[in-house]
Design an enzyme around this catalytic site. Structure first.
Site, mmCIF file in Angstrom:
data_model
loop_
_atom_site.group_PDB
_atom_site.id
_atom_site.type_symbol
_atom_site.label_atom_id
_atom_site.label_comp_id
_atom_site.label_asym_id
_atom_site.label_seq_id
_atom_site.Cartn_x
_atom_site.Cartn_y
_atom_site.Cartn_z
ATOM 1 N N SER A 1 0.821 -1.214 0.000
ATOM 2 C CA SER A 1 0.000 0.000 0.000
ATOM 3 C C SER A 1 0.856 1.266 0.000
ATOM 4 O O SER A 1 1.822 1.385 0.755
ATOM 5 C CB SER A 1 -0.895 0.023 1.238
ATOM 6 O OG SER A 1 -1.577 1.253 1.297
ATOM 7 N N SER B 1 -0.650 4.154 0.592
ATOM 8 C CA SER B 1 -1.426 5.133 1.363
ATOM 9 C C SER B 1 -0.644 5.752 2.528
ATOM 10 O O SER B 1 -0.739 6.970 2.743
ATOM 11 C CB SER B 1 -2.723 4.502 1.867
ATOM 12 O OG SER B 1 -3.540 4.206 0.763
ATOM 13 N N LYS C 1 -14.231 -3.692 1.518
ATOM 14 C CA LYS C 1 -15.024 -2.464 1.351
ATOM 15 C C LYS C 1 -16.525 -2.670 1.567
ATOM 16 O O LYS C 1 -17.212 -1.754 2.010
ATOM 17 C CB LYS C 1 -14.757 -1.852 -0.031
ATOM 18 C CG LYS C 1 -13.358 -1.259 -0.150
ATOM 19 C CD LYS C 1 -13.157 -0.573 -1.476
ATOM 20 C CE LYS C 1 -11.705 -0.146 -1.624
ATOM 21 N NZ LYS C 1 -11.467 0.575 -2.873
ATOM 22 N N ASP D 1 -13.670 6.850 -3.478
ATOM 23 C CA ASP D 1 -13.065 6.327 -4.705
ATOM 24 C C ASP D 1 -13.638 6.999 -5.958
ATOM 25 O O ASP D 1 -12.901 7.359 -6.874
ATOM 26 C CB ASP D 1 -13.300 4.813 -4.828
ATOM 27 C CG ASP D 1 -12.413 4.025 -3.885
ATOM 28 O OD1 ASP D 1 -11.292 4.484 -3.597
ATOM 29 O OD2 ASP D 1 -12.848 2.948 -3.433
ATOM 30 N N ASN E 1 -19.153 -6.551 -18.544
ATOM 31 C CA ASN E 1 -18.474 -7.452 -17.603
ATOM 32 C C ASN E 1 -18.433 -8.858 -18.183
ATOM 33 O O ASN E 1 -19.311 -9.243 -18.948
ATOM 34 C CB ASN E 1 -19.236 -7.456 -16.267
ATOM 35 C CG ASN E 1 -18.435 -8.078 -15.157
ATOM 36 O OD1 ASN E 1 -17.249 -7.748 -14.996
ATOM 37 N ND2 ASN E 1 -19.029 -8.966 -14.398
ATOM 38 N N ARG E 2 -17.378 -9.585 -17.822
ATOM 39 C CA ARG E 2 -17.258 -10.986 -18.269
ATOM 40 C C ARG E 2 -18.533 -11.750 -17.898
ATOM 41 O O ARG E 2 -19.095 -12.459 -18.724
ATOM 42 C CB ARG E 2 -16.037 -11.604 -17.596
ATOM 43 C CG ARG E 2 -15.798 -13.042 -17.917
ATOM 44 C CD ARG E 2 -14.519 -13.515 -17.296
ATOM 45 N NE ARG E 2 -14.531 -13.407 -15.824
ATOM 46 C CZ ARG E 2 -13.515 -13.711 -15.043
ATOM 47 N NH1 ARG E 2 -12.374 -14.114 -15.572
ATOM 48 N NH2 ARG E 2 -13.593 -13.595 -13.735
ATOM 49 N N LYS F 1 -23.974 -9.642 -13.872
ATOM 50 C CA LYS F 1 -23.564 -8.653 -12.865
ATOM 51 C C LYS F 1 -23.637 -7.234 -13.428
ATOM 52 O O LYS F 1 -23.980 -6.282 -12.718
ATOM 53 C CB LYS F 1 -22.146 -8.968 -12.366
ATOM 54 C CG LYS F 1 -22.164 -10.079 -11.310
ATOM 55 C CD LYS F 1 -20.826 -10.680 -11.049
ATOM 56 C CE LYS F 1 -19.843 -9.810 -10.320
ATOM 57 N NZ LYS F 1 -18.564 -10.511 -10.084
ATOM 58 N N MET G 1 -7.720 1.490 -13.419
ATOM 59 C CA MET G 1 -7.756 1.880 -12.011
ATOM 60 C C MET G 1 -6.593 1.267 -11.237
ATOM 61 O O MET G 1 -6.351 1.645 -10.096
ATOM 62 C CB MET G 1 -9.113 1.509 -11.393
ATOM 63 C CG MET G 1 -10.177 2.511 -11.828
ATOM 64 S SD MET G 1 -11.908 2.096 -11.511
ATOM 65 C CE MET G 1 -11.918 1.721 -9.807
ATOM 66 N N TYR H 1 -2.426 0.641 -10.695
ATOM 67 C CA TYR H 1 -1.254 1.489 -10.875
ATOM 68 C C TYR H 1 -0.015 0.683 -10.515
ATOM 69 O O TYR H 1 -0.115 -0.423 -9.966
ATOM 70 C CB TYR H 1 -1.346 2.758 -10.000
ATOM 71 C CG TYR H 1 -1.516 2.440 -8.544
ATOM 72 C CD1 TYR H 1 -2.777 2.344 -7.996
ATOM 73 C CD2 TYR H 1 -0.411 2.182 -7.721
ATOM 74 C CE1 TYR H 1 -2.947 2.010 -6.663
ATOM 75 C CE2 TYR H 1 -0.575 1.838 -6.386
ATOM 76 C CZ TYR H 1 -1.858 1.762 -5.870
ATOM 77 O OH TYR H 1 -2.019 1.420 -4.566
HETATM 78 P P1 ATR Z 1 -12.971 -5.646 -6.960
HETATM 79 O O1 ATR Z 1 -13.368 -5.294 -5.560
HETATM 80 O O2 ATR Z 1 -11.510 -5.429 -7.260
HETATM 81 O O3 ATR Z 1 -13.866 -5.029 -7.991
HETATM 82 P P2 ATR Z 1 -14.386 -8.111 -7.366
HETATM 83 O O4 ATR Z 1 -15.605 -7.546 -6.717
HETATM 84 O O5 ATR Z 1 -13.985 -9.519 -7.099
HETATM 85 O O6 ATR Z 1 -13.105 -7.253 -7.042
HETATM 86 O O7 ATR Z 1 -14.585 -7.935 -8.955
HETATM 87 C C1 ATR Z 1 -13.616 -8.287 -9.872
HETATM 88 C C2 ATR Z 1 -14.020 -7.812 -11.258
HETATM 89 O O8 ATR Z 1 -12.971 -8.091 -12.187
HETATM 90 C C3 ATR Z 1 -15.262 -8.512 -11.803
HETATM 91 O O9 ATR Z 1 -15.943 -7.614 -12.649
HETATM 92 C C4 ATR Z 1 -14.632 -9.675 -12.591
HETATM 93 O O10 ATR Z 1 -15.458 -10.198 -13.596
HETATM 94 P P3 ATR Z 1 -16.535 -11.365 -13.243
HETATM 95 O O11 ATR Z 1 -17.667 -10.665 -12.550
HETATM 96 O O12 ATR Z 1 -16.895 -11.934 -14.543
HETATM 97 O O13 ATR Z 1 -15.798 -12.325 -12.332
HETATM 98 C C5 ATR Z 1 -13.466 -8.946 -13.209
HETATM 99 N N1 ATR Z 1 -12.382 -9.838 -13.651
HETATM 100 C C6 ATR Z 1 -11.405 -10.392 -12.898
HETATM 101 N N2 ATR Z 1 -10.565 -11.123 -13.658
HETATM 102 C C7 ATR Z 1 -11.018 -11.025 -14.933
HETATM 103 C C8 ATR Z 1 -10.591 -11.543 -16.204
HETATM 104 N N3 ATR Z 1 -9.499 -12.331 -16.304
HETATM 105 N N4 ATR Z 1 -11.299 -11.221 -17.309
HETATM 106 C C9 ATR Z 1 -12.391 -10.447 -17.211
HETATM 107 N N5 ATR Z 1 -12.853 -9.919 -16.060
HETATM 108 C C10 ATR Z 1 -12.181 -10.206 -14.934
#
Ligand code: ATR
Length: 278
Positions: free
Chosen positions: A15, A17, A66, A102, A151-152, A156, A223, A225
């Site tokens: 971190s 921060s 969070k 954020d 989103n994948r 969601k 988002m 870095y």
């Molecule tokens: P965060 O708090 O960082 O947002 P999260 O709530 O677990 O963590 O969400 C991760 C996000 O990254 C989700 O939108 C996830 O897509 P899915 O909802 O399909 O799981 C996305 N994500 C993570 N790895 C990915 C990948 N290899 N390709 C596409 N999307 C990915």
């Protein structure tokens, strides 16, 4: 005695921060301490309780706590209620105030540091996890021409549109088209701003996005870095300007600092100093 603050996460050792808040404290003459605290994955509430007992004034909260922080807060800002995630807690007697800085951090970085104008812009937000939900509401309040969330896992993204759709009607002049699309439905579409709010960069995974995504002069914002993610590389190779999330990190920290201390630090020198660090 110094007022004590911290950031809680798991993992937390990388971190930035503590360093950012130390620079803010020096710049504004505020006598505070700020440290990084690793919480067990099943022990967030206990970790917060311990800090309150020790007299800490507040803390930042990062991955993966969070949503738990949102639930733990006894009262919350409107933007925290809207996003359903909290990254800033303030301890005040029996009260735990929860806020989310954020989204405003992202928007301030885009508008203030990167000179982006939202009006007439076609914006794509990739991801529908906690990070994406945390910034959706402030992005909608900027009233871009359209905001597509993709989103994948498509369900969601659709769910996020259902939850946040009311924000569009809230602004009198807001006629933003706000829709969910699958990655494959993005084929043939063009965006002026593409924000990567997925955690794919953490595992160096590429996103299966169409190569034609970026309009001329488009900005691709990750988002994350600290290093170039596959998304940043992809965007650069397909003609976009690229920005990482360091500016957002510093801006959200400044907003938290302001909540706790009532003074907003000047972020530009801090961003510059952080960029120069190895
Ligand atoms: P965060 O708090 O960082 O947002 P999260 O709530 O677990 O963590 O969400 C991760 C996000 O990254 C989700 O939108 C996830 O897509 P899915 O909802 O399909 O799981 C996305 N994500 C993570 N790895 C990915 C990948 N290899 N390709 C596409 N999307 C990915």
């Amino acid at each position: 005695m110094k007022d004590k603050y911290a950031v809680i996460g798991n993992p937390i050792n990388h971190s930035k921060s503590p360093l950012i808040h130390k620079m803010f404290a020096q710049q504004t003459g505020q006598d505070i301490s700020y440290e990084a605290i690793l919480s067990p994955l099943d022990g967030f509430a206990v970790t917060v309780e311990r800090l309150r007992w020790k007299g800490y004034k507040g803390c930042n909260v990062t991955v993966p706590f969070k949503f738990e922080a949102f639930l733990l807060a006894t009262n919350r800002s409107e933007r925290a209620e809207a996003s359903r995630v909290v990254n800033t807690l303030e301890f005040n007697g029996d009260e735990i105030f929860g806020d989310n800085t954020d989204g405003v951090g992202l928007v301030t970085d885009l508008k203030g540091n990167l000179n982006l104008k939202f009006s007439d812009k076609q914006v794509l937000l990739v991801g529908a996890g906690g990070a994406a939900l945390g910034v959706l509401s402030p992005l909608l309040m900027e009233t871009p021409r359209c905001l597509v969330i993709s989103n994948r896992t498509m369900t969601k993204a659709e769910e996020a549109v259902k939850i946040f759709h009311y924000r569009v009607g809230k602004h009198p002049s807001n006629s933003t088209e706000f829709v969910a699309k699958s990655f494959s439905e993005l084929t043939g579409e063009n965006f002026d701003l593409v924000i990567n709010a997925t955690s794919a960069g953490l595992t160096d995974s590429a996103l299966s996005l169409p190569t034609t995504l970026f309009a001329p002069g488009a900005l691709a914002y990750d988002m994350m870095y600290g290093r170039e993610t596959p998304f940043m590389k992809f965007a650069r190779e397909h003609g976009a300007q690229v920005a990482d999330g360091l500016g957002m990190l510093v801006e959200q920290a400044a907003e938290s600092f302001n909540i706790w201390r009532g003074v907003r630090p000047d972020t530009a020198p801090v961003i510059e100093a952080m960029r120069k660090r190895p």
